[in-house]
Design an enzyme around this catalytic site. Structure first.
Site, mmCIF file in Angstrom:
data_model
loop_
_atom_site.group_PDB
_atom_site.id
_atom_site.type_symbol
_atom_site.label_atom_id
_atom_site.label_comp_id
_atom_site.label_asym_id
_atom_site.label_seq_id
_atom_site.Cartn_x
_atom_site.Cartn_y
_atom_site.Cartn_z
ATOM 1 N N ASP A 1 -0.159 4.517 1.125
ATOM 2 C CA ASP A 1 -0.549 5.600 1.939
ATOM 3 C C ASP A 1 0.118 5.271 3.155
ATOM 4 O O ASP A 1 0.488 4.081 3.596
ATOM 5 C CB ASP A 1 -2.319 5.483 2.274
ATOM 6 C CG ASP A 1 -2.668 4.252 2.689
ATOM 7 O OD1 ASP A 1 -2.498 3.059 2.444
ATOM 8 O OD2 ASP A 1 -3.464 4.517 3.747
ATOM 9 N N HIS B 1 0.946 -1.251 0.034
ATOM 10 C CA HIS B 1 0.258 0.061 -0.059
ATOM 11 C C HIS B 1 0.763 1.297 0.151
ATOM 12 O O HIS B 1 1.912 1.292 0.525
ATOM 13 C CB HIS B 1 -0.915 -0.064 1.211
ATOM 14 C CG HIS B 1 -0.330 0.098 2.451
ATOM 15 N ND1 HIS B 1 -0.330 1.196 3.269
ATOM 16 C CD2 HIS B 1 -0.046 -0.975 3.263
ATOM 17 C CE1 HIS B 1 0.138 0.799 4.415
ATOM 18 N NE2 HIS B 1 0.415 -0.574 4.485
ATOM 19 N N HIS C 1 3.665 3.005 12.854
ATOM 20 C CA HIS C 1 2.625 3.805 13.434
ATOM 21 C C HIS C 1 3.044 4.661 14.594
ATOM 22 O O HIS C 1 2.410 5.629 15.172
ATOM 23 C CB HIS C 1 1.373 2.926 13.865
ATOM 24 C CG HIS C 1 0.768 2.216 12.667
ATOM 25 N ND1 HIS C 1 -0.577 2.010 12.766
ATOM 26 C CD2 HIS C 1 1.116 1.818 11.456
ATOM 27 C CE1 HIS C 1 -0.973 1.460 11.769
ATOM 28 N NE2 HIS C 1 -0.210 1.303 10.781
ATOM 29 N N ASP D 1 6.445 0.716 6.914
ATOM 30 C CA ASP D 1 4.927 0.543 6.722
ATOM 31 C C ASP D 1 4.155 1.716 5.665
ATOM 32 O O ASP D 1 3.851 2.665 6.180
ATOM 33 C CB ASP D 1 4.324 0.585 7.974
ATOM 34 C CG ASP D 1 2.718 0.162 7.778
ATOM 35 O OD1 ASP D 1 2.392 -0.483 6.993
ATOM 36 O OD2 ASP D 1 2.021 0.525 8.723
ATOM 37 N N GLU E 1 -5.070 1.978 3.056
ATOM 38 C CA GLU E 1 -5.137 0.874 3.932
ATOM 39 C C GLU E 1 -5.147 1.268 5.420
ATOM 40 O O GLU E 1 -5.506 0.505 6.188
ATOM 41 C CB GLU E 1 -3.815 -0.028 3.614
ATOM 42 C CG GLU E 1 -3.753 -1.389 4.359
ATOM 43 C CD GLU E 1 -3.052 -1.268 5.734
ATOM 44 O OE1 GLU E 1 -3.068 -2.251 6.509
ATOM 45 O OE2 GLU E 1 -2.481 -0.342 6.069
ATOM 46 N N GLU E 2 -4.387 2.235 5.472
ATOM 47 C CA GLU E 2 -4.469 2.734 6.923
ATOM 48 C C GLU E 2 -5.404 3.620 7.559
ATOM 49 O O GLU E 2 -5.640 3.884 8.510
ATOM 50 C CB GLU E 2 -3.175 4.044 6.998
ATOM 51 C CG GLU E 2 -1.921 3.424 6.628
ATOM 52 C CD GLU E 2 -1.217 2.318 7.775
ATOM 53 O OE1 GLU E 2 -2.002 2.037 8.569
ATOM 54 O OE2 GLU E 2 -0.156 1.951 7.553
ATOM 55 N N GLU F 1 -10.037 4.100 6.274
ATOM 56 C CA GLU F 1 -11.227 3.389 5.670
ATOM 57 C C GLU F 1 -10.949 2.715 4.470
ATOM 58 O O GLU F 1 -11.435 3.518 3.329
ATOM 59 C CB GLU F 1 -12.405 4.149 5.703
ATOM 60 C CG GLU F 1 -12.902 4.820 7.055
ATOM 61 C CD GLU F 1 -13.294 3.506 8.089
ATOM 62 O OE1 GLU F 1 -14.064 2.512 7.700
ATOM 63 O OE2 GLU F 1 -12.874 3.718 9.295
#
Length: 453
Positions: A91, A89, A419, A123, A154-155, A157
């Site tokens: 994003d 992903h 994160h 990530d 992905e991170e 909705e």
């Protein structure tokens, strides 16, 4: 291609791979509501061009009803060769200053430990560039059919599940390679085989018709915030184990983390005990966890001497692989409805029921991946779990019911800090992942060729 040739080529490609990673880290591609769209659009366009340049000449930003588009592409391999879908992903998570970054999250920074720091470096930009490197190993002409799906939300909705459901034919394959994971420690290869699911709800506790003067009525009149606090405290026993009747538990028998690994990677404060009893692997991947991730009541700045009539909390519970999310959410809701003190009125709104995932480990694709990973690292590959959730995997499984899954990547658990502040990646993990993925594609193609002959 032979294994040594793949490894030598991957090593030679690494300067360009790191240059790509640095270029992408510098783009604040946050898909969350309230953030500007221009960086996401720049990230989508830049990523699209990178993958076109490595051989996915038909790569496109797909049309979706809302949100940022996924990127889809396909390179057709020899007739009869296996079909592999590569996933990552583009994003990333936000990186607010209050997280405590020691370097600018949008400036890729090389530090003395050899790692590269920046938001998304692990990530999942490391996954993106691992796929780029894998295609470059084969000069854009892989030995089997390769499809590409890069998610843009992905991170937050995700809109990809709906896209897969609307276009299942695009995802027909023999093997999904999900490059959004990592080893427990640098240099110790592991395939992720189990992911916890996630259920959530909002609980509202009411005790009074309206606020009351805390001096005049405090004591006998029940305060809703204190009632909510007591309710939340019943979700765990004194040692920190989840105490929700009916919540499923299991046993983890793969690779494990030590307490020191967990403390250092989670930055647990000195003197603070870990919660729960048993092995770290069991606590992370085979038992539920439950947390209050948001509270609504009067904030400190505007507070006054009143009793609170209503307080709300959002509760998230990670559920174990093999369990059904609706049944686990039922258990959580029942607990909340039956454990409030003082007859407080409780209302629970269900908000999420995302399934866990278990990889099948007895197929030829998984076996080929395990051998490829072991060869890339020069040591046997183990199995690890993941406490995070990827509901998309169930959707992909439905779209391609006969396909196998391989979950791996360069995001080592012990140090990557995804994160969180000071997220980073070890370049050696990217290089070995490129080798492993190239070996996997080559082995799948060779196996198909020998089988047909």
């Amino acid at each position: 291609m032979q294994a040594k040739e793949i490894a030598d080529k991957a090593r030679a490609l690494m300067p360009g791979v790191i240059e790509d990673l640095e270029k992408l880290v510098a783009i604040p591609s946050i898909a969350f509501p309230g953030y500007p769209s221009e960086p996401m659009e720049q990230m989508g366009a830049t990523t699209l061009q990178m993958f076109r340049d490595v051989g996915f000449t038909n790569a496109e930003l797909m049309e979706v009803p809302s949100g940022y588009p996924p990127i889809y592409a396909e390179i057709e391999g020899p007739a009869g060769s296996p079909v592999v879908v590569l996933y990552a992903h583009y994003d990333v998570q936000p990186a607010p200053p209050e997280q405590g970054w020691t370097s600018d999250p949008w400036t890729p920074t090389h530090k003395d430990d050899g790692r590269i720091y920046g938001r998304g470096a692990a990530d999942d930009i490391s996954g993106l560039v691992s796929h780029l490197g894998t295609l470059r190993v084969f000069d854009g002409k892989p030995p089997c059919t390769v499809k590409l799906i890069l998610e843009g939300m992905e991170e937050t909705e995700s809109n990809l599940e709906a896209f897969v459901e609307a276009h299942p034919e695009l995802f027909a394959c023999d093997l999904f390679v999900i490059c959004d994971m990592g080893n427990l420690r640098v240099g110790e290869p592991a395939l992720t085989t189990a992911l916890r699911g996630d259920v959530a709800c909002v609980v509202t506790v009411r005790t009074l018709e309206h606020p009351l003067h805390s001096g005049v009525f405090g004591g006998p009149a029940p305060d809703a915030m204190m009632a909510l606090a007591r309710l939340l405290s019943t979700l765990h026993d004194d040692e920190g184990n989840v105490s929700i009747a009916g919540a499923s538990t299991s046993v983890w028998d793969g690779a494990d983390l030590t307490e020191d690994d967990l403390r250092s990677s989670a930055d647990v404060l000195d003197g603070v005990q870990l919660t729960g009893t048993g092995r770290i692997g069991d606590l992370l991947w085979a038992r539920p966890s439950v947390n209050a991730i948001g509270i609504d009541m009067t904030n400190i700045a505007t507070s006054s001497n009143v009793l609170i009539p209503e307080a709300r909390a959002k509760i998230s519970m990670r559920i174990v692989p093999g369990s059904e999310p609706e049944a686990e959410l039922d258990a959580l809701v029942t607990h909340l409805e039956t454990h409030a003190p003082w007859g407080a009125k409780v209302e629970v709104q269900r908000t999420k029921a995302a399934p866990p995932f278990l990889c099948k480990t007895d197929g030829p694709g998984y076996a080929a991946a395990r051998d490829a990973l072991a060869e890339a690292y020069g040591r046997p590959a183990g199995e690890a779990g993941c406490g995070g959730s990827i509901p998309l995997l169930r959707t992909l499984e439905t779209a391609a019911p006969g396909a196998e899954f391989v979950l791996w990547g360069p995001e080592d658990v012990a140090a990557a800090r995804i994160h969180a502040s000071d997220e980073s990646v070890d370049p050696s993990e990217i290089e070995k992942m490129i080798v492993a993925q190239a070996l996997l594609l080559q082995r799948l193609a060779d196996s198909a060729g020998s089988g047909s002959g």
